[in-house]
Design a protein around this motif. Structure first.
Motif, PDB file in Angstrom:
ATOM      1  N   ALA A   1       0.939  -1.430  -0.013  1.00 37.02           N
ATOM      2  CA  ALA A   1      -0.047  -0.048  -0.017  1.00 37.02           C
ATOM      3  C   ALA A   1       0.927   1.178  -0.048  1.00 37.02           C
ATOM      4  O   ALA A   1       1.557   1.709   1.015  1.00 37.02           O
ATOM      5  CB  ALA A   1      -0.910   0.121   1.259  1.00 37.02           C
TER       6      ALA A   1
ATOM      7  N   PRO B   1       1.770   4.933   0.083  1.00 32.96           N
ATOM      8  CA  PRO B   1       1.002   6.318   0.457  1.00 32.96           C
ATOM      9  C   PRO B   1       1.548   7.443  -0.518  1.00 32.96           C
ATOM     10  O   PRO B   1       2.578   7.882  -0.470  1.00 32.96           O
ATOM     11  CB  PRO B   1       1.614   6.560   1.944  1.00 32.96           C
ATOM     12  N   GLN B   2       0.569   7.906  -1.441  1.00 30.08           N
ATOM     13  CA  GLN B   2       0.777   8.931  -2.343  1.00 30.08           C
ATOM     14  C   GLN B   2       1.802   8.250  -3.357  1.00 30.08           C
ATOM     15  O   GLN B   2       2.877   8.241  -3.043  1.00 30.08           O
ATOM     16  CB  GLN B   2       0.977  10.162  -1.705  1.00 30.08           C
TER      17      GLN B   2
ATOM     18  N   TYR C   1      -2.369   4.808  -2.847  1.00 30.56           N
ATOM     19  CA  TYR C   1      -3.470   5.467  -2.230  1.00 30.56           C
ATOM     20  C   TYR C   1      -3.226   7.013  -2.338  1.00 30.56           C
ATOM     21  O   TYR C   1      -2.259   7.723  -2.376  1.00 30.56           O
ATOM     22  CB  TYR C   1      -3.667   5.016  -0.656  1.00 30.56           C
ATOM     23  N   ARG C   2      -4.376   7.596  -2.207  1.00 28.62           N
ATOM     24  CA  ARG C   2      -4.303   9.123  -1.982  1.00 28.62           C
ATOM     25  C   ARG C   2      -3.332   9.787  -0.775  1.00 28.62           C
ATOM     26  O   ARG C   2      -2.704  10.700  -1.068  1.00 28.62           O
ATOM     27  CB  ARG C   2      -5.540   9.751  -2.225  1.00 28.62           C
TER      28      ARG C   2
ATOM     29  N   GLU D   1      -5.009   6.475   4.433  1.00 28.46           N
ATOM     30  CA  GLU D   1      -5.807   5.360   3.586  1.00 28.46           C
ATOM     31  C   GLU D   1      -4.944   3.977   3.361  1.00 28.46           C
ATOM     32  O   GLU D   1      -5.632   3.042   3.454  1.00 28.46           O
ATOM     33  CB  GLU D   1      -6.134   6.110   2.298  1.00 28.46           C
ATOM     34  N   ALA D   2      -3.592   4.472   3.104  1.00 29.13           N
ATOM     35  CA  ALA D   2      -2.725   3.257   3.010  1.00 29.13           C
ATOM     36  C   ALA D   2      -2.541   2.247   4.074  1.00 29.13           C
ATOM     37  O   ALA D   2      -2.661   1.090   4.136  1.00 29.13           O
ATOM     38  CB  ALA D   2      -1.269   3.680   2.683  1.00 29.13           C
TER      39      ALA D   2
ATOM     40  N   ALA E   1      -5.638   0.299   4.724  1.00 30.76           N
ATOM     41  CA  ALA E   1      -5.582  -0.712   3.991  1.00 30.76           C
ATOM     42  C   ALA E   1      -4.910  -2.006   4.645  1.00 30.76           C
ATOM     43  O   ALA E   1      -5.482  -3.133   4.385  1.00 30.76           O
ATOM     44  CB  ALA E   1      -5.202  -0.325   2.706  1.00 30.76           C
TER      45      ALA E   1
ATOM     46  N   THR F   1       2.883  -1.406   4.454  1.00 34.26           N
ATOM     47  CA  THR F   1       2.720   0.044   4.039  1.00 34.26           C
ATOM     48  C   THR F   1       4.040   0.507   4.650  1.00 34.26           C
ATOM     49  O   THR F   1       4.440  -0.066   5.567  1.00 34.26           O
ATOM     50  CB  THR F   1       1.753   0.828   4.214  1.00 34.26           C
TER      51      THR F   1
END
Length: 324
Positions: free
Chosen positions: A159, A161-162, A187-188, A192-193, A196, A205
């Protein structure tokens, strides 16, 4: 002959002033509020750190330090604004690692050139990252992660992140170092990451230490590696480099000024920030945010920037990241 730009004339004028009387300039400066451009949104971790430092600088200088948040597009609005500012000491930038060294590499038109437009004044601190997996996972170490990824090629979700953020590139760097071939899901945002991974939708992550510690303490996430060259004090987690020698991917924050700012003012900024980040109060406040203060000279700050810039160029080339 190419016409001389107004900006270059301004820089030349400041260089002349610097040659004539830099001590006098630094002694008089600042006589009005100083603007601190922060290329991220208000309330973000870098913004909080910038305000801690800015508050102390305002007290030291006897002048206000006005935080000017300019988020978006990888920090381009803030960084290009800083680059175009008058080199008079009244505009400084609080620059995270990604905006200083990654943005110029991953955007086709970053609108600033760190080599020509900007000059590091001082390093505020470094911010290591951490690799985490669900606590219910059988992965206990970096070696376990590599073994698991190789046993399930292309099925171990990372995941990210960005897209093209430092945590994203740090994770890709791990995958490459271990020949893991992980499947990256961008992920945005970092939360959020992390969500997940907590939900079991991703195997791991990478994020900053402060945002991950609460999940580690609650027993929901397990850290398997830190991205700094040395282990972190108070956190019993091996470095990635213990498994993959030479690995390092750290966040950091510097005060950076427009190129051509008088050297005496730059030295003054350097000395004042170093005093601030050496104080027990600020050390304690920054440690809560996962920042390890780093005092250095102007020359050392610039050498550190160049070293980090080279590391990011190498990484981006190794990963085949194409500018967007």
């Amino acid at each position: 002959m190419r016409p001389i730009s107004k900006r270059h004339l301004l820089h030349a004028a400041w260089f002349l002033l610097a040659a004539v009387g830099t001590p006098a300039i630094a002694q008089a400066w600042p006589t009005k509020p100083v603007r601190m451009i922060v290329p991220v949104g208000a309330g973000s971790a870098p913004d909080v750190i910038a305000r801690i430092v800015g508050e102390k600088l305002a007290t030291t200088w006897g002048q206000g330090v006005v935080v000017d948040n300019r988020p978006g597009a990888g920090g381009i609005p803030g960084m290009s604004g800083l680059a175009r500012s008058a080199p008079d000491g009244y505009t400084i930038g609080f620059v995270p690692a990604a905006m200083g060294t990654i943005t110029p590499l991953v955007f086709k038109n970053p609108q600033f050139n760190p080599d020509h437009d900007l000059a590091p004044a001082v390093t505020v601190g470094i911010s290591p990252l951490m690799l985490v997996v669900p606590a219910t996972s059988g992965i206990q170490s970096m070696a376990d992660l590599a073994k698991h990824a190789k046993a399930h090629p292309g099925k171990v979700n990372f995941a990210a992140p960005q897209l093209n953020s430092l945590p994203h590139l740090a994770g890709e760097m791990v995958s490459k170092a271990g020949g893991m071939g992980m499947f990256t899901v961008p992920y945005r945002t970092p939360p959020e990451a992390v969500a997940a991974v907590l939900a079991g939708d991703a195997a791991l992550t990478v994020d900053g230490v402060p945002s991950l510690l609460p999940h580690m303490k609650s027993g929901r996430l397990r850290a398997i590696g830190v991205t700094s060259a040395q282990r972190l004090p108070g956190i019993d987690v091996p470095t990635v480099a213990e498994t993959y020698p030479g690995y390092e991917a750290i966040g950091w924050f510097q005060i950076i000024v427009p190129a051509g700012t008088p050297s005496a003012i730059v030295e003054r900024i350097n000395a004042d920030v170093n005093r601030i980040t050496a104080s027990p109060e600020v050390i304690a406040r920054l440690s809560e945010l996962g920042i390890y203060p780093r005092q250095d000279s102007v020359a050392a700050a610039r050498a550190f920037f160049v070293q980090q810039q080279g590391a990011m160029k190498h990484l981006v080339n190794e990963l085949g990241v194409q500018p967007q």
